[in-house]
Design a protein around this motif. Structure first.
Motif, PDB file in Angstrom:
ATOM      1  N   LYS A  34      72.344  67.645  32.736  1.00  0.00           N
ATOM      2  CA  LYS A  34      73.321  68.341  31.906  1.00  0.00           C
ATOM      3  C   LYS A  34      72.640  69.389  31.034  1.00  0.00           C
ATOM      4  O   LYS A  34      71.531  69.180  30.535  1.00  0.00           O
ATOM      5  CB  LYS A  34      74.044  67.332  31.018  1.00  0.00           C
ATOM      6  N   THR A  35      73.293  70.521  30.839  1.00  0.00           N
ATOM      7  CA  THR A  35      72.749  71.550  29.976  1.00  0.00           C
ATOM      8  C   THR A  35      73.677  71.803  28.797  1.00  0.00           C
ATOM      9  O   THR A  35      74.869  71.568  28.872  1.00  0.00           O
ATOM     10  CB  THR A  35      72.532  72.872  30.742  1.00  0.00           C
ATOM     11  N   THR A  76      55.459  64.423  21.247  1.00  0.00           N
ATOM     12  CA  THR A  76      55.951  65.477  22.128  1.00  0.00           C
ATOM     13  C   THR A  76      57.022  66.265  21.390  1.00  0.00           C
ATOM     14  O   THR A  76      58.008  65.690  20.921  1.00  0.00           O
ATOM     15  CB  THR A  76      56.549  64.899  23.422  1.00  0.00           C
ATOM     16  N   GLY A  77      56.831  67.564  21.250  1.00  0.00           N
ATOM     17  CA  GLY A  77      57.837  68.442  20.676  1.00  0.00           C
ATOM     18  C   GLY A  77      58.589  69.143  21.786  1.00  0.00           C
ATOM     19  O   GLY A  77      57.971  69.779  22.645  1.00  0.00           O
ATOM     20  N   LEU A  78      59.904  68.996  21.789  1.00  0.00           N
ATOM     21  CA  LEU A  78      60.725  69.587  22.838  1.00  0.00           C
ATOM     22  C   LEU A  78      61.623  70.660  22.232  1.00  0.00           C
ATOM     23  O   LEU A  78      62.238  70.451  21.191  1.00  0.00           O
ATOM     24  CB  LEU A  78      61.564  68.510  23.517  1.00  0.00           C
ATOM     25  N   GLU A  79      61.690  71.807  22.887  1.00  0.00           N
ATOM     26  CA  GLU A  79      62.473  72.931  22.383  1.00  0.00           C
ATOM     27  C   GLU A  79      63.119  73.677  23.547  1.00  0.00           C
ATOM     28  O   GLU A  79      62.454  73.949  24.552  1.00  0.00           O
ATOM     29  CB  GLU A  79      61.569  73.878  21.585  1.00  0.00           C
ATOM     30  N   ARG A  80      64.400  73.970  23.415  1.00  0.00           N
ATOM     31  CA  ARG A  80      65.121  74.692  24.465  1.00  0.00           C
ATOM     32  C   ARG A  80      64.671  76.150  24.557  1.00  0.00           C
ATOM     33  O   ARG A  80      64.599  76.715  25.641  1.00  0.00           O
ATOM     34  CB  ARG A  80      66.627  74.613  24.181  1.00  0.00           C
ATOM     35  N   ASN A  86      70.221  67.528  26.097  1.00  0.00           N
ATOM     36  CA  ASN A  86      71.325  66.891  26.806  1.00  0.00           C
ATOM     37  C   ASN A  86      70.945  66.442  28.212  1.00  0.00           C
ATOM     38  O   ASN A  86      71.761  65.854  28.918  1.00  0.00           O
ATOM     39  CB  ASN A  86      72.523  67.846  26.886  1.00  0.00           C
ATOM     40  N   GLY A  87      69.719  66.720  28.615  1.00  0.00           N
ATOM     41  CA  GLY A  87      69.252  66.305  29.936  1.00  0.00           C
ATOM     42  C   GLY A  87      67.749  66.097  29.897  1.00  0.00           C
ATOM     43  O   GLY A  87      66.984  66.835  30.507  1.00  0.00           O
ATOM     44  N   GLY A  96      76.501  63.254  23.275  1.00  0.00           N
ATOM     45  CA  GLY A  96      75.721  63.229  24.512  1.00  0.00           C
ATOM     46  C   GLY A  96      74.229  63.257  24.255  1.00  0.00           C
ATOM     47  O   GLY A  96      73.454  62.548  24.920  1.00  0.00           O
ATOM     48  N   ILE A  97      73.806  64.068  23.301  1.00  0.00           N
ATOM     49  CA  ILE A  97      72.370  64.122  22.979  1.00  0.00           C
ATOM     50  C   ILE A  97      71.914  62.795  22.378  1.00  0.00           C
ATOM     51  O   ILE A  97      70.836  62.287  22.712  1.00  0.00           O
ATOM     52  CB  ILE A  97      72.071  65.296  22.039  1.00  0.00           C
ATOM     53  N   LEU A  98      72.707  62.223  21.502  1.00  0.00           N
ATOM     54  CA  LEU A  98      72.336  60.928  20.926  1.00  0.00           C
ATOM     55  C   LEU A  98      72.248  59.840  21.996  1.00  0.00           C
ATOM     56  O   LEU A  98      71.384  58.955  21.923  1.00  0.00           O
ATOM     57  CB  LEU A  98      73.340  60.536  19.843  1.00  0.00           C
ATOM     58  N   LYS A  99      73.117  59.911  22.991  1.00  0.00           N
ATOM     59  CA  LYS A  99      73.021  58.963  24.108  1.00  0.00           C
ATOM     60  C   LYS A  99      71.705  59.138  24.858  1.00  0.00           C
ATOM     61  O   LYS A  99      71.052  58.160  25.238  1.00  0.00           O
ATOM     62  CB  LYS A  99      74.198  59.152  25.069  1.00  0.00           C
TER      63      LYS A  99
END
Length: 272
Positions: free
Chosen positions: A4-5, A68-72, A100-101, A126-129
């Motif tokens: 998902k995006t 781990t740092g994650l960034e769109r 979201n994915g 969705g992100i919290l899931k």
């Protein structure tokens, strides 16, 4: 793992004025509610890490662990990596990805964090899931979100009330929820998080230096960041409106009694 995006648009964008503001965030001034629970060997995921100032701090709290740092928006990760290098922090990595994915296996992290992210997305539940999915049993899910509707300032200038209303319209135009803080605990429960605990902390700007810094940032952001371009392109404000808002932040910053309170709600979930 899902593919998902995210559908919403990041309201602030990555103009230099925005990055200056976000780079001032630290673990102590932004995620103090999480720090007592960290242990030296933990594995942490920071979603929406931006320029990495909080992320690099967290790595120093887990010297035998990893962050781990994650960034769109992958372009900002260059600055995050440079910060880690300058500070000599090596137990860290920065990756481009979508909250979201998440491209991580179930139960991959001891702590999964997002800070000032959910207000900008179309599907915060969705992100919290996803955050819950990639957290280990016994792990922690943590989130902190501002609530623009309850910002408070002195003096009570009409132009800042105009700014607040315009920000609300722009954020909603982009698909976000600017008053996310008040919904955060509800989103957590809807996402199925265990043992959701709530709290609130504030950023308060009151010193001469703090006032000048915030005032200068928003004078520029009102005219040059994604805030202004979205307002103009979406027909939400005119150039004259934005000039007036910018001048109001300047007037506020020049008042000897200027003061600003920015409350953020927080949740901690301890996964069973």
């Amino acid at each position: 793992m899902t593919t998902k995006t995210e559908a919403a648009t990041y309201t602030h964008g990555h103009h230099a004025s925005v990055i200056r503001s976000h780079s001032a965030r630290t673990a102590k001034n932004s995620v103090s509610f999480l720090l007592p629970y960290l242990k030296p060997s933990m594995k942490i995921l920071d979603i929406g890490c931006g320029p990495g100032s909080i992320t690099v701090d967290l790595a120093e709290y887990v010297p035998q662990g990893h962050v781990t740092g994650l960034e769109r928006a992958g372009t900002i990760l260059t600055q995050a990596r440079e910060l880690a290098s300058a500070r000599g922090v090596t137990n860290i990595e920065f990756v481009e990805g979508d909250g979201n994915g998440l491209k991580f296996d179930d139960g991959s992290f001891d702590v999964v964090l997002c800070h000032q992210v959910l207000q900008h997305v179309a599907d915060p539940v969705g992100i919290l899931k996803e955050m819950n999915r990639v957290a280990k049993s016994g792990g922690i899910i943590a989130a902190r979100e501002a609530d623009y509707g309850v910002f408070a300032w002195y003096p009570e200038l009409p132009g800042l009330t105009e700014w607040q209303g315009l920000y609300d319209r722009i954020a909603r135009f982009n698909g976000g929820e600017p008053n996310a803080g008040r919904f955060l605990h509800v989103w957590g429960r809807k996402a199925g998080l265990d043992d959701v605990r709530s709290s609130v902390t504030n950023w308060c700007y009151a010193s001469k230096e703090e006032i000048a810094w915030w005032s200068g940032n928003w004078q520029e952001r009102a005219l040059k960041s994604s805030f202004s371009s979205t307002a103009l392109e979406g027909g939400l404000a005119t150039g004259e409106d934005l000039e007036r808002v910018s001048k109001s932040w300047k007037e506020w910053g020049e008042d000897q009694d200027a003061w600003l309170s920015i409350p953020s709600a927080e949740i901690l979930s301890f996964k069973k």
